[in-house]
Write a protein that holds these residues in place. Structure first.
Motif, PDB file in Angstrom:
ATOM      1  N   CYS A  73     -42.014 162.201 -49.133  1.00 19.20           N
ATOM      2  CA  CYS A  73     -42.281 161.198 -50.169  1.00 19.20           C
ATOM      3  C   CYS A  73     -41.544 161.595 -51.443  1.00 19.20           C
ATOM      4  CB  CYS A  73     -43.776 161.103 -50.466  1.00 19.20           C
ATOM      5  SG  CYS A  73     -44.736 160.433 -49.110  1.00 19.20           S
ATOM      6  N   GLU A  74     -40.911 160.601 -52.083  1.00 18.93           N
ATOM      7  CA  GLU A  74     -40.174 160.835 -53.325  1.00 18.93           C
ATOM      8  C   GLU A  74     -40.494 159.729 -54.332  1.00 18.93           C
ATOM      9  OE1 GLU A  74     -35.844 161.937 -52.329  1.00 18.93           O
ATOM     10  OE2 GLU A  74     -36.647 161.138 -50.452  1.00 18.93           O
ATOM     11  N   LEU A  75     -40.439 160.069 -55.603  1.00 23.37           N
ATOM     12  CA  LEU A  75     -40.619 159.055 -56.641  1.00 23.37           C
ATOM     13  C   LEU A  75     -39.442 158.096 -56.612  1.00 23.37           C
ATOM     14  CD1 LEU A  75     -41.827 161.251 -59.649  1.00 23.37           C
ATOM     15  CD2 LEU A  75     -43.180 160.243 -57.800  1.00 23.37           C
ATOM     16  N   LYS A  76     -39.727 156.809 -56.714  1.00 22.42           N
ATOM     17  CA  LYS A  76     -38.667 155.788 -56.726  1.00 22.42           C
ATOM     18  C   LYS A  76     -38.240 155.552 -58.179  1.00 22.42           C
ATOM     19  CE  LYS A  76     -37.454 151.243 -54.919  1.00 22.42           C
ATOM     20  NZ  LYS A  76     -36.939 150.687 -56.178  1.00 22.42           N
ATOM     21  N   ILE A  77     -37.130 156.158 -58.569  1.00 25.85           N
ATOM     22  CA  ILE A  77     -36.656 156.087 -59.950  1.00 25.85           C
ATOM     23  C   ILE A  77     -36.166 154.672 -60.259  1.00 25.85           C
ATOM     24  CG2 ILE A  77     -35.123 157.142 -61.652  1.00 25.85           C
ATOM     25  CD1 ILE A  77     -37.147 159.069 -60.315  1.00 25.85           C
ATOM     26  N   ASP A  78     -36.559 154.162 -61.418  1.00 30.26           N
ATOM     27  CA  ASP A  78     -36.194 152.804 -61.825  1.00 30.26           C
ATOM     28  C   ASP A  78     -34.884 152.863 -62.608  1.00 30.26           C
ATOM     29  OD1 ASP A  78     -36.343 150.103 -62.098  1.00 30.26           O
ATOM     30  OD2 ASP A  78     -37.942 150.094 -63.601  1.00 30.26           O
ATOM     31  N   GLY A  79     -33.775 152.851 -61.880  1.00 27.90           N
ATOM     32  CA  GLY A  79     -32.477 152.963 -62.528  1.00 27.90           C
ATOM     33  C   GLY A  79     -31.408 152.226 -61.765  1.00 27.90           C
ATOM     34  N   LEU A  80     -30.243 152.843 -61.658  1.00 28.86           N
ATOM     35  CA  LEU A  80     -29.084 152.227 -61.019  1.00 28.86           C
ATOM     36  C   LEU A  80     -28.625 153.113 -59.865  1.00 28.86           C
ATOM     37  CD1 LEU A  80     -26.887 149.904 -61.362  1.00 28.86           C
ATOM     38  CD2 LEU A  80     -25.534 151.628 -62.563  1.00 28.86           C
ATOM     39  N   ALA A  81     -28.594 152.560 -58.633  1.00 30.22           N
ATOM     40  CA  ALA A  81     -28.152 153.323 -57.469  1.00 30.22           C
ATOM     41  C   ALA A  81     -26.652 153.578 -57.554  1.00 30.22           C
ATOM     42  CB  ALA A  81     -28.484 152.575 -56.194  1.00 30.22           C
ATOM     43  N   ILE A  82     -26.264 154.830 -57.341  1.00 28.09           N
ATOM     44  CA  ILE A  82     -24.841 155.176 -57.419  1.00 28.09           C
ATOM     45  C   ILE A  82     -24.465 156.109 -56.259  1.00 28.09           C
ATOM     46  CG2 ILE A  82     -24.607 154.839 -59.905  1.00 28.09           C
ATOM     47  CD1 ILE A  82     -24.741 158.349 -58.608  1.00 28.09           C
ATOM     48  N   SER A  83     -23.161 156.206 -56.035  1.00 26.69           N
ATOM     49  CA  SER A  83     -22.610 157.069 -54.986  1.00 26.69           C
ATOM     50  C   SER A  83     -21.589 158.002 -55.617  1.00 26.69           C
ATOM     51  CB  SER A  83     -21.946 156.187 -53.915  1.00 26.69           C
ATOM     52  OG  SER A  83     -21.320 156.980 -52.939  1.00 26.69           O
ATOM     53  N   LEU A  84     -21.635 159.286 -55.252  1.00 26.08           N
ATOM     54  CA  LEU A  84     -20.706 160.290 -55.771  1.00 26.08           C
ATOM     55  C   LEU A  84     -19.929 160.907 -54.613  1.00 26.08           C
ATOM     56  CD1 LEU A  84     -23.116 162.259 -58.174  1.00 26.08           C
ATOM     57  CD2 LEU A  84     -21.726 160.258 -58.719  1.00 26.08           C
ATOM     58  N   ARG A  85     -18.616 161.020 -54.780  1.00 31.42           N
ATOM     59  CA  ARG A  85     -17.775 161.591 -53.734  1.00 31.42           C
ATOM     60  C   ARG A  85     -17.131 162.885 -54.245  1.00 31.42           C
ATOM     61  NH1 ARG A  85     -13.836 157.319 -51.190  1.00 31.42           N
ATOM     62  NH2 ARG A  85     -15.846 156.228 -51.111  1.00 31.42           N
ATOM     63  N   TYR A  86     -17.234 163.942 -53.436  1.00 27.97           N
ATOM     64  CA  TYR A  86     -16.653 165.244 -53.778  1.00 27.97           C
ATOM     65  C   TYR A  86     -15.659 165.654 -52.695  1.00 27.97           C
ATOM     66  CZ  TYR A  86     -20.176 165.923 -57.407  1.00 27.97           C
ATOM     67  OH  TYR A  86     -20.945 165.790 -58.538  1.00 27.97           O
ATOM     68  N   GLU A  87     -14.533 166.211 -53.125  1.00 28.41           N
ATOM     69  CA  GLU A  87     -13.541 166.750 -52.198  1.00 28.41           C
ATOM     70  C   GLU A  87     -13.306 168.215 -52.530  1.00 28.41           C
ATOM     71  OE1 GLU A  87     -10.056 164.327 -52.248  1.00 28.41           O
ATOM     72  OE2 GLU A  87     -11.101 162.528 -51.523  1.00 28.41           O
ATOM     73  N   GLN A  88     -13.550 169.064 -51.548  1.00 32.50           N
ATOM     74  CA  GLN A  88     -13.442 170.514 -51.748  1.00 32.50           C
ATOM     75  C   GLN A  88     -14.235 170.969 -52.984  1.00 32.50           C
ATOM     76  OE1 GLN A  88     -11.832 172.605 -49.458  1.00 32.50           O
ATOM     77  NE2 GLN A  88     -11.903 170.679 -48.334  1.00 32.50           N
ATOM     78  N   VAL A 108     -14.643 163.566 -57.487  1.00 29.96           N
ATOM     79  CA  VAL A 108     -13.427 162.749 -57.548  1.00 29.96           C
ATOM     80  C   VAL A 108     -13.699 161.258 -57.706  1.00 29.96           C
ATOM     81  CG1 VAL A 108     -12.036 164.375 -56.230  1.00 29.96           C
ATOM     82  CG2 VAL A 108     -13.307 162.582 -55.010  1.00 29.96           C
ATOM     83  N   LEU A 109     -14.919 160.797 -57.362  1.00 31.65           N
ATOM     84  CA  LEU A 109     -15.173 159.365 -57.422  1.00 31.65           C
ATOM     85  C   LEU A 109     -16.661 159.079 -57.541  1.00 31.65           C
ATOM     86  CD1 LEU A 109     -13.923 156.466 -57.063  1.00 31.65           C
ATOM     87  CD2 LEU A 109     -14.499 156.678 -54.650  1.00 31.65           C
ATOM     88  N   GLY A 110     -16.997 158.145 -58.420  1.00 31.33           N
ATOM     89  CA  GLY A 110     -18.372 157.678 -58.552  1.00 31.33           C
ATOM     90  C   GLY A 110     -18.377 156.165 -58.585  1.00 31.33           C
ATOM     91  N   ALA A 111     -19.340 155.547 -57.893  1.00 30.75           N
ATOM     92  CA  ALA A 111     -19.335 154.090 -57.781  1.00 30.75           C
ATOM     93  C   ALA A 111     -20.749 153.531 -57.819  1.00 30.75           C
ATOM     94  CB  ALA A 111     -18.646 153.665 -56.481  1.00 30.75           C
ATOM     95  N   THR A 112     -20.848 152.257 -58.225  1.00 25.59           N
ATOM     96  CA  THR A 112     -22.115 151.531 -58.167  1.00 25.59           C
ATOM     97  C   THR A 112     -22.394 151.111 -56.729  1.00 25.59           C
ATOM     98  OG1 THR A 112     -21.032 149.398 -58.527  1.00 25.59           O
ATOM     99  CG2 THR A 112     -21.764 150.601 -60.479  1.00 25.59           C
ATOM    100  N   ARG A 113     -23.610 150.673 -56.464  1.00 21.89           N
ATOM    101  CA  ARG A 113     -23.970 150.205 -55.127  1.00 21.89           C
ATOM    102  C   ARG A 113     -23.226 148.920 -54.772  1.00 21.89           C
ATOM    103  NH1 ARG A 113     -27.123 146.542 -52.581  1.00 21.89           N
ATOM    104  NH2 ARG A 113     -28.076 147.194 -50.623  1.00 21.89           N
ATOM    105  N   GLY A 114     -23.059 148.008 -55.739  1.00 24.68           N
ATOM    106  CA  GLY A 114     -22.406 146.733 -55.470  1.00 24.68           C
ATOM    107  C   GLY A 114     -23.148 145.939 -54.423  1.00 24.68           C
ATOM    108  N   ASP A 115     -22.444 145.445 -53.405  1.00 27.47           N
ATOM    109  CA  ASP A 115     -23.093 144.671 -52.351  1.00 27.47           C
ATOM    110  C   ASP A 115     -23.521 145.553 -51.175  1.00 27.47           C
ATOM    111  OD1 ASP A 115     -20.734 145.283 -51.075  1.00 27.47           O
ATOM    112  OD2 ASP A 115     -20.057 143.219 -50.827  1.00 27.47           O
ATOM    113  N   GLY A 116     -23.461 146.871 -51.365  1.00 25.72           N
ATOM    114  CA  GLY A 116     -23.841 147.803 -50.308  1.00 25.72           C
ATOM    115  C   GLY A 116     -22.648 148.347 -49.556  1.00 25.72           C
TER     116      GLY A 116
END
Length: 668
Positions: A112-127, A131-139
């Motif tokens: 179980c985790e608290l559901k934070i009321d914010g903006l879902a984002i994705s972070l990409r790391y290479e080595q 290198v990249l961060g993005a909004t959820r958009g349409d999924g």
């Protein structure tokens, strides 16, 4: 100081400041004073100015925001960002638990985790490097907001291990930051934000990263999209691994052995949520085992192994001043309550949907009534009930009109429907709403074409159907109110980019009755081109599992219309793509493949193929790649240094291949 000494000192300061930053913003355990931190930051900044070649991408000096952007680029997520289905009470949670037990038995646990009321984002790391961060958009597709996310100090610019991965989280604005920001805006005479969620979303969608940097945002990470490169076997292990990499996770999470412990956790935070320094709007409950998650799978929209419990909605009382009617793109007439403005769940509400005439009669709603209002799921305002005992006798009964308020055509109620409908295909309201739907995020996703701009273009007679969007010129747009040179150029670029969308986006955007997002994708995958679908028979359509009689009738009727044929001709002439670009389902072409319909796990290091190459080639032949081994796994492909996944496959008696066997089958 010579260059070699400077290089050594810069590296030392960068490492030191990154460590202090981690202690302060992630661990909440600062080991130095603010003054000492600031002094070291000034020293580093001066050295980097003197020797700019020593300034690196992950330097702590690079968090303050840099060059202003013209627009946000679109980003394809490596795996879809699904939304969660909701639970609103204890019975919903018990039903969720029952469904899990029916599918995997009784031996499982939850996190179980608290559901934070914010903006879902994705972070990409290479080595290990961000290198990249993005909004959820349409999924599937989001917006590249890397520059803004770099300003959040709890996001590590370099991880503690040199791993390549994509993680998901929730960016938010702490209550203290929200209150301070709104106080400053009030002092400047600027409009204040309604709530921290809107403030966080607005901050991360600023084209100037310096604005985001000034807003003091924070983040909690909650997921790794693919644990295939690790030996992680549970969600709780994945969260612990995120901690070791230097990410900030929410420490209020709890592992629960049964649904009763989940309910106790929910009750605890229902009562204690006001004491947190940030907003939460519920609790997320997930099956812990990754193998069991794989076994449970997902629907088109949400995973079956997780659910979001939403806190009970806040209810308030206000006066219903009137009822307005709107006409949707399919001609449905929707009544909307006009309310005395009232604060509900952090925002001011002035309108609430009443859905249809039957609901108005059922709830005995009259103009002038005192009504109870809430936000369904803390989002959509709705009238809960009427306080009939407060009536004065001056309230007025509402009657639905007999004619369309927009075009004066007769309103009809079709058999089996509760809604009144305008059947005039040339009704201006339907055309306008159809245009708004076509450009929306889940359809053609054209940035800059919101409801107001579409309405403006329609009222100026610049667009009458969706094909007209692709005929707009700079000269036409620059004359419009509130349309500057940059806005016009960005809009024209977004329109041009939409021509490359895959076929399912166009199909959904065309607004064929009964065809939603999922059906549009199924049709695109099955027929591959719009031309093939255009000529499909009723029998061909109903042969598809997801397509019923009613939808098939609607599709055939739609494509038989002369105006639709002309519209498609115009879109084709404008260069709009009419071919499906996504992954193909198992078809006659690949049905004979040994991979067709099989679930395959890749583990260990491959020598002749990259992991992505192997994945793409297997999927092209009808196979499905999974991240963990379960009893539903058909084949495990084991490269060098394969670990626990190989061991588990051996225990379960699963077919195990080496890389040579994989290459042979791919060549065949």
């Amino acid at each position: 100081m010579d260059f070699q000494m400077a290089e050594k000192k810069v590296k030392e300061l960068q490492n030191l400041l990154n460590q202090y930053n981690y202690e302060y913003h992630v661990l909440d355990q600062p080991s130095v004073s603010d003054a000492e931190y600031d002094q070291l930051m000034r020293e580093l900044s001066e050295l980097e100015k003197r020797y700019p070649e020593l300034k690196t991408f992950e330097s702590p000096t690079q968090r303050v925001g840099g060059e202003v952007l013209d627009m946000f680029e679109k980003v394809q997520h490596q795996s879809q960002m699904l939304s969660l289905s909701n639970a609103f009470n204890e019975q919903d949670l018990m039903d969720f638990d029952r469904r899990i037990r029916q599918l995997v038995g009784d031996d499982f646990s939850y996190v179980c985790e608290l559901k934070i009321d914010g903006l879902a984002i994705s972070l990409r790391y290479e080595q290990g490097l961000f290198v990249l961060g993005a909004t959820r958009g349409d999924g599937s597709t989001g917006e590249n907001i890397t520059a803004n996310l770099r300003t959040i100090r709890s996001i590590p610019l370099r991880l503690k291990q040199e791993v390549t991965l994509e993680v998901r989280g929730e960016a938010f604005m702490p209550r203290r930051s929200f209150e301070a920001m709104n106080k400053q805006r009030m002092e400047k005479g600027e409009e204040v934000f309604a709530n921290p969620r809107n403030a966080a979303a607005g901050s991360l969608r600023q084209l100037d990263p310096r604005i985001a940097a000034s807003r003091n945002l924070d983040i909690f990470l909650y997921n790794i999209t693919n644990t295939g490169e690790t030996e992680i076997e549970s969600h709780s292990e994945a969260l612990d691994f995120l901690d070791t990499l230097g990410f900030k996770t929410n420490k209020e999470r709890r592992k629960c052995e049964n649904i009763q412990e989940v309910i106790e956790y929910v009750q605890k935070w229902t009562n204690e949520r006001p004491n947190l320094p940030y907003d939460i709007d519920g609790i997320v409950i997930k099956v812990d085992s990754l193998d069991q998650q794989q076994e449970l799978g997902a629907t088109a929209k949400s995973p079956r192994w997780a659910i979001a419990y939403k806190f009970p909605a806040e209810e308030v009382i206000t006066t219903l001043k009137g009822i307005e009617l709107s006409i949707g793109r399919t001609g449905v007439v929707t009544p909307t309550a006009i309310l005395d403005p009232v604060r509900v769940a952090g925002t001011t509400v002035q309108r609430a949907s009443l859905h249809n005439e039957d609901l108005i009669r059922e709830k005995d709603i009259k103009i002038g009534d005192q009504v109870v209002v809430k936000k369904a799921g803390d989002i959509i305002p709705e009238v809960v009930n009427v306080l009939a005992d407060r009536r004065t006798g001056e309230e007025v009964e509402f009657h639905m009109p007999t004619h369309c308020p927009e075009c004066e055509s007769d309103l009809v109620r079709l058999d089996g429907e509760v809604a009144l409908r305008c059947l005039n295909p040339k009704c201006p309201a339907q055309i306008r709403e159809g245009l708004i739907h076509f450009v929306s995020r889940n359809a053609m996703n054209i940035d800059g074409l919101g409801e107001k701009v579409v309405g403006q273009l329609f009222s100026e007679n610049l667009i009458q159907d969706v094909a007209d969007l692709y005929k707009l010129t700079y000269e036409q747009l620059i004359k419009l109110e509130r349309m500057g040179e940059k806005s016009v150029n960005n809009l024209l670029e977004a329109i041009e980019a939409s021509k490359q969308n895959s076929l399912e986006k166009l199909l959904f955007g065309l607004g064929i009755r009964h065809v939603g997002e999922k059906a549009a994708k199924t049709l695109a995958q099955t027929f591959d081109t719009l031309e093939n679908l255009h000529t499909a028979t009723h029998e061909q359509l109903t042969a598809i599992n997801e397509i019923g009689e009613k939808m098939a009738d609607s599709i055939v009727t739609f494509f038989e219309m002369e105006e639709v044929k002309e519209l498609i001709h115009e879109l084709k002439a404008a260069g709009v793509n009419m071919v499906y670009k996504g992954p193909k389902p198992v078809s006659a072409e690949n049905a004979e493949s040994i991979f067709a319909g099989k679930t395959i796990v890749l583990t260990g290091k491959l020598e002749k193929l990259t992991r992505n190459d192997a994945k793409e080639r297997i999927e092209a032949l009808g196979g499905k790649i999974a991240g963990s081994v379960s009893k539903k796994t058909d084949i495990v492909i084991a490269g060098e240094d394969a670990g626990s996944k190989l061991t588990k496959a051996q225990e379960l008696g699963i077919d195990i291949w080496n890389e040579e066997r994989l290459v042979e089958e791919l060549i065949d």
